[in-house]
Design an enzyme around this catalytic site. Structure first.
Site, PDB file in Angstrom:
ATOM      1  N   GLY A  11       0.843  -1.244  -0.004  1.00 53.10           N
ATOM      2  CA  GLY A  11      -0.045  -0.037  -0.012  1.00 53.10           C
ATOM      3  C   GLY A  11       0.926   1.277   0.013  1.00 53.10           C
ATOM      4  O   GLY A  11       0.598   2.143   0.698  1.00 53.10           O
ATOM      5  N   ARG A  13       1.404   3.362  -2.215  1.00 52.43           N
ATOM      6  CA  ARG A  13       0.762   4.909  -2.747  1.00 52.43           C
ATOM      7  C   ARG A  13      -0.415   5.402  -2.086  1.00 52.43           C
ATOM      8  O   ARG A  13      -0.780   6.309  -2.404  1.00 52.43           O
ATOM      9  CB  ARG A  13       0.474   4.404  -4.176  1.00 52.43           C
ATOM     10  CG  ARG A  13       1.913   4.194  -5.075  1.00 52.43           C
ATOM     11  CD  ARG A  13       1.320   4.316  -6.517  1.00 52.43           C
ATOM     12  NE  ARG A  13       0.413   3.738  -7.063  1.00 52.43           N
ATOM     13  CZ  ARG A  13      -0.275   3.707  -8.519  1.00 52.43           C
ATOM     14  NH1 ARG A  13       0.611   4.221  -9.111  1.00 52.43           N
ATOM     15  NH2 ARG A  13      -1.037   2.907  -8.904  1.00 52.43           N
ATOM     16  N   GLY A  17       0.754   4.267   3.512  1.00 55.38           N
ATOM     17  CA  GLY A  17       1.948   3.684   3.123  1.00 55.38           C
ATOM     18  C   GLY A  17       2.959   4.724   2.542  1.00 55.38           C
ATOM     19  O   GLY A  17       4.142   4.363   2.508  1.00 55.38           O
ATOM     20  N   SER A 108      -7.253  -0.295  12.683  1.00 58.06           N
ATOM     21  CA  SER A 108      -8.182   0.779  12.675  1.00 58.06           C
ATOM     22  C   SER A 108      -8.972   0.766  14.220  1.00 58.06           C
ATOM     23  O   SER A 108      -9.071  -0.245  14.650  1.00 58.06           O
ATOM     24  CB  SER A 108      -9.145   0.743  11.483  1.00 58.06           C
ATOM     25  OG  SER A 108      -9.982   1.550  12.000  1.00 58.06           O
ATOM     26  N   SER A 109      -9.295   2.094  14.444  1.00 57.77           N
ATOM     27  CA  SER A 109      -9.838   2.222  15.952  1.00 57.77           C
ATOM     28  C   SER A 109     -11.340   1.738  15.687  1.00 57.77           C
ATOM     29  O   SER A 109     -11.902   1.755  16.664  1.00 57.77           O
ATOM     30  CB  SER A 109      -9.883   3.666  16.303  1.00 57.77           C
ATOM     31  OG  SER A 109     -10.304   4.540  15.294  1.00 57.77           O
ATOM     32  N   CYS A 110     -11.794   1.369  14.505  1.00 58.92           N
ATOM     33  CA  CYS A 110     -13.352   0.616  14.356  1.00 58.92           C
ATOM     34  C   CYS A 110     -13.324  -0.589  15.064  1.00 58.92           C
ATOM     35  O   CYS A 110     -14.424  -1.177  14.996  1.00 58.92           O
ATOM     36  CB  CYS A 110     -13.746   1.087  12.962  1.00 58.92           C
ATOM     37  SG  CYS A 110     -12.811   0.035  11.873  1.00 58.92           S
ATOM     38  N   TYR A 137     -15.724  -3.972   7.857  1.00 57.45           N
ATOM     39  CA  TYR A 137     -14.095  -3.604   7.897  1.00 57.45           C
ATOM     40  C   TYR A 137     -13.417  -3.770   9.259  1.00 57.45           C
ATOM     41  O   TYR A 137     -12.493  -4.371   9.434  1.00 57.45           O
ATOM     42  CB  TYR A 137     -14.039  -2.019   7.676  1.00 57.45           C
ATOM     43  CG  TYR A 137     -12.641  -1.441   7.599  1.00 57.45           C
ATOM     44  CD1 TYR A 137     -11.833  -1.539   6.543  1.00 57.45           C
ATOM     45  CD2 TYR A 137     -12.425  -0.547   8.518  1.00 57.45           C
ATOM     46  CE1 TYR A 137     -10.599  -1.374   6.434  1.00 57.45           C
ATOM     47  CE2 TYR A 137     -10.864   0.025   8.564  1.00 57.45           C
ATOM     48  CZ  TYR A 137     -10.334  -0.281   7.605  1.00 57.45           C
ATOM     49  OH  TYR A 137      -8.851   0.380   7.521  1.00 57.45           O
ATOM     50  N   LYS A 141     -10.248  -6.520  10.162  1.00 59.79           N
ATOM     51  CA  LYS A 141      -9.024  -5.831  11.043  1.00 59.79           C
ATOM     52  C   LYS A 141      -8.911  -6.640  12.297  1.00 59.79           C
ATOM     53  O   LYS A 141      -7.986  -6.773  12.707  1.00 59.79           O
ATOM     54  CB  LYS A 141      -9.377  -4.266  11.287  1.00 59.79           C
ATOM     55  CG  LYS A 141      -9.090  -3.617  10.098  1.00 59.79           C
ATOM     56  CD  LYS A 141      -7.972  -3.523   9.383  1.00 59.79           C
ATOM     57  CE  LYS A 141      -7.739  -2.721   8.494  1.00 59.79           C
ATOM     58  NZ  LYS A 141      -6.415  -2.859   7.578  1.00 59.79           N
ATOM     59  N   LEU A 167      -7.001   9.227  10.608  1.00 61.33           N
ATOM     60  CA  LEU A 167      -5.809   9.647   9.874  1.00 61.33           C
ATOM     61  C   LEU A 167      -6.258  10.827   9.166  1.00 61.33           C
ATOM     62  O   LEU A 167      -7.308  10.681   8.272  1.00 61.33           O
ATOM     63  CB  LEU A 167      -5.108   8.582   9.402  1.00 61.33           C
ATOM     64  CG  LEU A 167      -4.589   7.210  10.289  1.00 61.33           C
ATOM     65  CD1 LEU A 167      -4.048   6.266   9.615  1.00 61.33           C
ATOM     66  CD2 LEU A 167      -3.617   8.071  11.192  1.00 61.33           C
ATOM     67  N   HIS A 180     -12.986   9.553   3.940  1.00 58.98           N
ATOM     68  CA  HIS A 180     -13.428   9.940   5.229  1.00 58.98           C
ATOM     69  C   HIS A 180     -13.659  11.102   5.663  1.00 58.98           C
ATOM     70  O   HIS A 180     -13.582  12.048   4.852  1.00 58.98           O
ATOM     71  CB  HIS A 180     -11.940   9.352   6.205  1.00 58.98           C
ATOM     72  CG  HIS A 180     -11.793   7.983   6.479  1.00 58.98           C
ATOM     73  ND1 HIS A 180     -10.882   7.422   5.640  1.00 58.98           N
ATOM     74  CD2 HIS A 180     -12.490   7.134   7.040  1.00 58.98           C
ATOM     75  CE1 HIS A 180     -10.907   6.160   5.706  1.00 58.98           C
ATOM     76  NE2 HIS A 180     -11.739   6.079   6.700  1.00 58.98           N
ATOM     77  N   ASP A 270     -24.879   9.684  12.357  1.00 61.21           N
ATOM     78  CA  ASP A 270     -23.644  10.232  12.995  1.00 61.21           C
ATOM     79  C   ASP A 270     -22.399   9.169  12.992  1.00 61.21           C
ATOM     80  O   ASP A 270     -21.213   9.695  13.044  1.00 61.21           O
ATOM     81  CB  ASP A 270     -23.954  10.713  14.435  1.00 61.21           C
ATOM     82  CG  ASP A 270     -24.479  12.236  14.360  1.00 61.21           C
ATOM     83  OD1 ASP A 270     -24.107  12.867  13.591  1.00 61.21           O
ATOM     84  OD2 ASP A 270     -25.159  12.373  15.529  1.00 61.21           O
TER      85      ASP A 270
END
Length: 313
Positions: A11, A13, A17, A108-110, A137, A141, A167, A180, A270
């Site tokens: 990743g 690009r 990454g 990820s924080s999710c 997702y 993760k 991020l 995002h 939300d």
């Protein structure tokens, strides 16, 4: 990592990454192996195994993933689950089979439950129901974390996992259907300014709280942890403070110079009420962020302006 070590950045690009690649180059590393998605389909097991067999990287940063905001996560639920599982499974397993010295998996924080206690501590993983809008997702993760832990336990692999907060930064995705919240706002306010629109519509109530980490700070943390961390448990990476989406919107509005009004469409979701990371473990290891939010957004807006034609409607 020795300066001549062979490093594969999956990743390279993307926003994450490319930030890692910039950081490593600035530290004097030169021996990189990279492939674009058109050159190597990371979802294809045979292709990934052939790549690892041929290149034999010593260190791997697994930053490749299918990512997006609330809309993309909701629409492409099957792809977010399948593609991300395939990518990480293929890379982690091939890294093991080819004797990679160390691998870092970026999550990820999710991954945390929707209503987990704030700030989000690493111990909260798998203690509750996930946020429905990004569940596929998140599940992928979580599987990546557990796979690194399993390969460490069974095979003795030095595979570590880190969970960044939200991020932003250079090479972000400004596609309004897939981006995002922060890059989407940059584009919306910029286009409204250029077109003299009196109102910008944003989703939700503006009340959710979010934490934002600049990609260059994440890269610095990843470089630090590849040298100083080797444990089974994953680590949060963040700044340890958050803002409301409304405050974020007003800050971006100011930086872009848009003078119109903001309309909050409360018929739209939300998402998770709050996602603040507990970064006490990271701080205890000796690393803290250095780029504050306003400075980071100003830099990101300049990056957007340099690429403006790419995002023209």
């Amino acid at each position: 990592m020795e300066k001549n070590a062979k490093i594969y950045i999956a990743g390279h690009r993307g926003m994450v990454g490319s930030a890692i690649l910039r950081k490593l180059k600035s530290e004097g590393f030169t021996n990189f192996v990279v492939r674009t998605s058109s050159e190597l389909d990371l979802r294809d097991q045979a292709s990934v195994r052939t790549f690892f067999d041929a290149e034999k990287p010593e260190f791997v940063f697994l930053a490749a993933a299918k990512v997006g905001g609330i809309m993309a996560n909701n629409i492409y639920r099957a792809e977010f689950l399948y593609d991300n599982l395939q990518i990480q499974n293929n890379i982690i397993d091939s890294a093991y089979r080819n004797g990679v010295k160390k691998l870092m998996f970026l999550g990820s924080s999710c991954i945390y439950p929707k209503l987990a206690p704030q700030p989000l501590n690493e111990d909260s993983l798998l203690t509750g129901v996930l946020e429905p809008t990004n569940e596929p997702y998140a599940i992928a993760k979580i599987a990546g974390i557990k796979m690194c832990e399993a390969y460490r336990s069974q095979y003795g692999c030095d595979f570590i996992s880190v969970m960044p907060t939200n991020l932003y930064g250079p090479n972000d995705n400004y596609d309004l259907n897939k981006s995002h919240v922060l890059p989407a706002m940059i584009r919306k306010f910029h286009e409204a300014k250029e077109e003299n629109k009196p109102v910008v519509e944003l989703w939700g109530t503006g009340s959710p709280l979010r934490e934002f980490l600049h990609a260059d700070d994440l890269a610095a943390a990843c470089y630090f942890l590849m040298q100083n961390y080797s444990e089974a448990g994953f680590l949060n990476i963040g700044v340890g403070s958050d803002v409301t989406i409304k405050e974020l919107a007003e800050l971006i509005q100011k930086i872009v110079g848009y003078e119109g009004a903001i309309h909050w469409n409360t018929d739209k979701p939300d998402g998770t009420p709050r996602k603040l990371m507990d970064v006490s473990k990271l701080h205890a290891l000796g690393w803290k962020h250095s780029i504050e939010l306003e400075e980071g957004i100003r830099m990101t807006y300049q990056d957007f302006l340099q690429k403006i034609e790419t995002y023209a409607v």
